[in-house]
Structures are given as C-alpha cells and as structure tokens.
Design a protein around this motif. Structure first.
Motif, PDB file in Angstrom:
ATOM      1  N   SER A   1       1.600   6.908  -6.572  1.00  0.00           N
ATOM      2  CA  SER A   1       0.451   7.709  -7.005  1.00  0.00           C
ATOM      3  C   SER A   1       0.651   9.184  -6.666  1.00  0.00           C
ATOM      4  O   SER A   1       0.423  10.067  -7.504  1.00  0.00           O
ATOM      5  N   ALA A   2       1.075   9.453  -5.424  1.00  0.00           N
ATOM      6  CA  ALA A   2       1.283  10.832  -4.992  1.00  0.00           C
ATOM      7  C   ALA A   2       2.458  11.475  -5.713  1.00  0.00           C
ATOM      8  O   ALA A   2       2.406  12.650  -6.093  1.00  0.00           O
ATOM      9  N   ALA A   3       3.531  10.719  -5.930  1.00  0.00           N
ATOM     10  CA  ALA A   3       4.705  11.258  -6.614  1.00  0.00           C
ATOM     11  C   ALA A   3       4.401  11.579  -8.074  1.00  0.00           C
ATOM     12  O   ALA A   3       4.897  12.576  -8.619  1.00  0.00           O
ATOM     13  N   ALA A   4       3.577  10.739  -8.708  1.00  0.00           N
ATOM     14  CA  ALA A   4       3.240  10.951 -10.115  1.00  0.00           C
ATOM     15  C   ALA A   4       2.403  12.203 -10.327  1.00  0.00           C
ATOM     16  O   ALA A   4       2.518  12.878 -11.352  1.00  0.00           O
TER      17      ALA A   4
ATOM     18  N   VAL B   1      -7.429  -2.100  -0.319  1.00  0.00           N
ATOM     19  CA  VAL B   1      -7.292  -0.656  -0.505  1.00  0.00           C
ATOM     20  C   VAL B   1      -6.237  -0.364  -1.576  1.00  0.00           C
ATOM     21  O   VAL B   1      -6.427   0.507  -2.445  1.00  0.00           O
ATOM     22  N   ALA B   2      -5.124  -1.092  -1.536  1.00  0.00           N
ATOM     23  CA  ALA B   2      -4.063  -0.902  -2.533  1.00  0.00           C
ATOM     24  C   ALA B   2      -4.566  -1.221  -3.940  1.00  0.00           C
ATOM     25  O   ALA B   2      -4.261  -0.503  -4.903  1.00  0.00           O
ATOM     26  N   LEU B   3      -5.353  -2.288  -4.050  1.00  0.00           N
ATOM     27  CA  LEU B   3      -5.923  -2.655  -5.356  1.00  0.00           C
ATOM     28  C   LEU B   3      -6.910  -1.602  -5.836  1.00  0.00           C
ATOM     29  O   LEU B   3      -6.970  -1.281  -7.029  1.00  0.00           O
ATOM     30  N   THR B   4      -7.673  -1.038  -4.912  1.00  0.00           N
ATOM     31  CA  THR B   4      -8.638  -0.002  -5.268  1.00  0.00           C
ATOM     32  C   THR B   4      -7.937   1.256  -5.776  1.00  0.00           C
ATOM     33  O   THR B   4      -8.335   1.843  -6.793  1.00  0.00           O
ATOM     34  N   ILE B   5      -6.888   1.676  -5.077  1.00  0.00           N
ATOM     35  CA  ILE B   5      -6.155   2.879  -5.479  1.00  0.00           C
ATOM     36  C   ILE B   5      -5.482   2.701  -6.829  1.00  0.00           C
ATOM     37  O   ILE B   5      -5.518   3.593  -7.687  1.00  0.00           O
ATOM     38  N   SER B   6      -4.885   1.538  -7.030  1.00  0.00           N
ATOM     39  CA  SER B   6      -4.149   1.293  -8.281  1.00  0.00           C
ATOM     40  C   SER B   6      -5.037   0.812  -9.410  1.00  0.00           C
ATOM     41  O   SER B   6      -4.610   0.815 -10.580  1.00  0.00           O
ATOM     42  N   GLY B   7      -6.254   0.399  -9.083  1.00  0.00           N
ATOM     43  CA  GLY B   7      -7.136  -0.152 -10.106  1.00  0.00           C
ATOM     44  C   GLY B   7      -6.641  -1.482 -10.640  1.00  0.00           C
ATOM     45  O   GLY B   7      -7.027  -1.911 -11.728  1.00  0.00           O
ATOM     46  N   GLY B   8      -5.776  -2.140  -9.856  1.00  0.00           N
ATOM     47  CA  GLY B   8      -5.222  -3.415 -10.293  1.00  0.00           C
ATOM     48  C   GLY B   8      -4.115  -3.279 -11.318  1.00  0.00           C
ATOM     49  O   GLY B   8      -3.639  -4.281 -11.858  1.00  0.00           O
ATOM     50  N   LEU B   9      -3.680  -2.035 -11.567  1.00  0.00           N
ATOM     51  CA  LEU B   9      -2.648  -1.779 -12.567  1.00  0.00           C
ATOM     52  C   LEU B   9      -1.368  -1.283 -11.898  1.00  0.00           C
ATOM     53  O   LEU B   9      -1.366  -0.916 -10.719  1.00  0.00           O
ATOM     54  N   LEU B  10      -0.290  -1.266 -12.654  1.00  0.00           N
ATOM     55  CA  LEU B  10       0.963  -0.708 -12.154  1.00  0.00           C
ATOM     56  C   LEU B  10       0.863   0.809 -12.154  1.00  0.00           C
ATOM     57  O   LEU B  10       0.409   1.411 -13.125  1.00  0.00           O
ATOM     58  N   VAL B  11       1.289   1.429 -11.070  1.00  0.00           N
ATOM     59  CA  VAL B  11       1.315   2.890 -10.988  1.00  0.00           C
ATOM     60  C   VAL B  11       2.747   3.332 -11.300  1.00  0.00           C
ATOM     61  O   VAL B  11       3.647   3.153 -10.483  1.00  0.00           O
ATOM     62  N   THR B  12       2.949   3.898 -12.481  1.00  0.00           N
ATOM     63  CA  THR B  12       4.300   4.229 -12.940  1.00  0.00           C
ATOM     64  C   THR B  12       4.642   5.686 -12.654  1.00  0.00           C
ATOM     65  O   THR B  12       3.804   6.574 -12.794  1.00  0.00           O
ATOM     66  N   VAL B  13       5.898   5.909 -12.238  1.00  0.00           N
ATOM     67  CA  VAL B  13       6.394   7.262 -11.964  1.00  0.00           C
ATOM     68  C   VAL B  13       7.514   7.561 -12.968  1.00  0.00           C
ATOM     69  O   VAL B  13       8.513   6.840 -13.017  1.00  0.00           O
TER      70      VAL B  13
ATOM     71  N   LEU C   1       0.825  -1.204   0.000  1.00  0.00           N
ATOM     72  CA  LEU C   1       0.000   0.000   0.000  1.00  0.00           C
ATOM     73  C   LEU C   1       0.863   1.259   0.000  1.00  0.00           C
ATOM     74  O   LEU C   1       0.571   2.223  -0.721  1.00  0.00           O
ATOM     75  N   SER C   2       1.926   1.263   0.781  1.00  0.00           N
ATOM     76  CA  SER C   2       2.812   2.428   0.836  1.00  0.00           C
ATOM     77  C   SER C   2       3.476   2.679  -0.508  1.00  0.00           C
ATOM     78  O   SER C   2       3.647   3.828  -0.924  1.00  0.00           O
ATOM     79  N   GLY C   3       3.849   1.606  -1.187  1.00  0.00           N
ATOM     80  CA  GLY C   3       4.435   1.747  -2.515  1.00  0.00           C
ATOM     81  C   GLY C   3       3.456   2.340  -3.512  1.00  0.00           C
ATOM     82  O   GLY C   3       3.811   3.215  -4.316  1.00  0.00           O
ATOM     83  N   VAL C   4       2.221   1.870  -3.452  1.00  0.00           N
ATOM     84  CA  VAL C   4       1.181   2.390  -4.355  1.00  0.00           C
ATOM     85  C   VAL C   4       0.881   3.852  -4.042  1.00  0.00           C
ATOM     86  O   VAL C   4       0.768   4.696  -4.947  1.00  0.00           O
ATOM     87  N   VAL C   5       0.750   4.171  -2.764  1.00  0.00           N
ATOM     88  CA  VAL C   5       0.468   5.548  -2.350  1.00  0.00           C
ATOM     89  C   VAL C   5       1.621   6.468  -2.737  1.00  0.00           C
ATOM     90  O   VAL C   5       1.410   7.572  -3.256  1.00  0.00           O
TER      91      VAL C   5
END
Length: 326
Positions: free
Chosen positions: A95-98, A145-157, A88-92
């Motif tokens: 997402s925030a950094a992007a 929660v992590a799946l919901t935030i990412s939509g099941g996809l990779l969040v790329t920065v 979750l921290s990685g996804v957050v």
C-alpha cells in the motif's frame, strides 16, 4: 554471570560424549541427511541446482521467522501472531509503495513489525499475560487490520523496483536467500555472542534464578518479541515483493510451520535450550519433506501426516531428554 554461562554451556556441549548425547545434538542433521539420500535415490530431479535453489527460496520466509522464533522459544515464550504480522507487513508495504514509493513501503513494513513486536512484548513481558493466548489474540486482530487496509482485495504494486527485492539476484545469488542467510548470521550472533543472548538462555532455563542473578527478564522477553516482529515484517515485505502484491490472507498457517521448524530443530518447548543452526536444519528438513512429497507425487494429506509424525517424535524426544537431565 555463572548462571548465564552455565545456561549457554548446557546447550553448546554435552556432558558425556555417547550415542544418546550425539543423537540429541545431531539427530536432526542425521534425519536431514537420510531424507536427502533417500530422495536422491528415488528421483533424478532432487539433486539438481534448480531444485535445491527452489527448495531454499520456498522456505526462506519460514526460515527467517523461525530464526527469530528460536530466540523467543529459548526464552520460554511463543509468538502465534507471526503469520498475521507477515501478512499485515506485506499489505502495508504494498500500500505504501504504491502510493509513496518503494523506500517508504519498506520502512512502513519494518515499522509495523517493530510496533507489533513491542506491543506483544509489552503484553507478555511486562503485563505477564500467557504468551500463547496473548499472541493468538493479537494474530486475529492483525489479520482483521490487514483485511481492513486491503479491503479484502489484492494490493498491487506496478513499480518494477518493488519486485526486485523478492525476485532479484546479486552475483547469481538470490536476494531472498541472502536475507535468510543474513537473518541466520545476525540472530545467531545476538543469541550466541552477546550478553543479551546469555540472558535469553538464562530466562528460559530458570526465570526466577535469572531474575535473582540480575537478569531483566521482562526486558529480555520484550526485546525477543521485537526481534520476532522485525523478522516477520522482513519476510512479509519480501513475499509481497516477490508477487508484487500485498494479500491479507497470505501466510495462513505459517505460524505453525515456524514453531514446527524450531521444535524439529531441537529447541526445547519449555525454554532454556536451542540453537540457530538447529532451527535452520529443522526448516530444511520440513522443506525436504514438502519438496520430496511433490517430486514423488504424494498427496498433501500424506505430506501433513509425515510432517506431524516427525514433529511429534521431536517433542517426545525433547520430553525424555528433559526428564533424563533432571
């Protein structure tokens, strides 16, 4: 205060300097040395700077979380949500950094760890819910929660500054390894050189006795979970930084490796006994097994069997050690 001092003294020096006490204190070190010697004799590529650095980097994430888990387990608690907090921290962070920049991403990840740690600490420490069941449930929730935030996809920065955290070096020293060393130093200092650290040992050794001696056991457990959450979030955003992506599925199974590293290092599963240096050695021993298996071409299945057998042996030895001390 006498109770607190006695709890720490029980860990730091054996009552009798004999073969048994030496094995209890330094058995994991002996095991690590033996593994290193065997691997160096069986393969030419083991004792190289590149391989050793690679081994430490691969297990730094586990090591950071295991240091914090040591505090929890000495206090008599478990945290099976660390892998989910890691993801979750990685996804957050990604997402925030992007969308808002690297600094925001780091702060968001750390805040995630603090909040989750506080929630787990409140449930276990103040509501008295079994730590195994509580954190197992929160782990499932956090993955969702992590799946919901990412939509099941990779969040790329795409920002290159983000990747420098996990891949960068300073004076030839990996920042990731630096974070591992920092975790060892900070948590080790907290555990072994502060009043809070003595309270952790006392709480895990005899919770009722610690309470009667004036230790705020609930607060002690609460803080331990916050430390665990922060450590998992640091490891999580460093992992996301290393790959430049946040993944909801990352770190699957890490919670078991974290517990394994702590137990293998000699921290008692019933609480009251353990040390950071032991956890570090336990982490490296697991790393040696994995690294050696890869170098020797052993299957992943055989690697798991070896790891499981060694961990089971560590638990059995802890059980007999506890029985002999009573």
């Amino acid at each position: 205060m006498k109770l607190l001092s006695r709890a720490v003294a029980e860990e730091t020096k054996p009552s009798r300097l004999n073969v048994r006490s030496l094995l209890e204190l330094y058995g994991v070190v002996i095991l690590g040395i033996c593994l290193a010697v065997v691997l160096s004799l069986m393969t030419d590529s083991f004792f190289t700077a590149a391989n050793i650095n690679n081994l430490i980097q691969q297990w730094a994430f586990i090591g950071i979380m295991a240091c914090a888990a040591t505090v929890l387990m000495i206090a008599g608690c478990f945290d099976l949500s660390v892998a989910a907090v890691f993801a979750l921290s990685g996804v957050v962070a990604a997402s925030a950094a992007a969308s808002h920049g690297v600094v925001t991403g780091i702060c968001a990840a750390l805040l995630t760890g603090v909040v989750v740690g506080a929630i787990n600490g409140g449930i276990v420490g103040y509501l008295g819910i079994n730590s195994f069941l509580a954190t197992l449930a929160s782990g499932f929730i956090l993955r969702g929660v992590a799946l919901t935030i990412s939509g099941g996809l990779l969040v790329t920065v795409s920002d290159p500054r983000f990747s420098k955290l996990g891949r960068g070096e300073f004076l030839g020293f990996s920042l990731l390894n630096g974070a591992f060393v920092a975790a060892i130093a900070i948590i080790g200092f907290i555990l072994h050189s502060t009043v809070y650290g003595r309270a952790v040992y006392a709480s895990g050794s005899n919770e009722e006795g610690a309470y009667l001696a004036g230790v705020n056991v609930r607060q002690t457990k609460f803080i331990a979970y916050v430390i665990s959450g922060i450590a998992a979030s640091v490891a999580g955003f460093l992992a996301a930084s290393q790959s430049s992506t946040g993944q909801a599925a990352s770190g699957t199974g890490y919670e078991l490796l974290v517990v394994a590293a702590v137990v293998l290092g000699g921290t008692s599963i019933t609480g009251g006994r353990g040390a950071i240096w032991r956890t570090v050695v336990g982490t490296l021993v697991l790393g040696l097994i994995a690294n050696g298996s890869n170098l020797l071409g052993l299957s992943g299945t055989l690697q798991q069997i070896i790891q499981g057998a060694i961990i089971l042996l560590a638990v059995v030895l802890d059980r007999f050690s506890r029985s002999a001390s009573h």
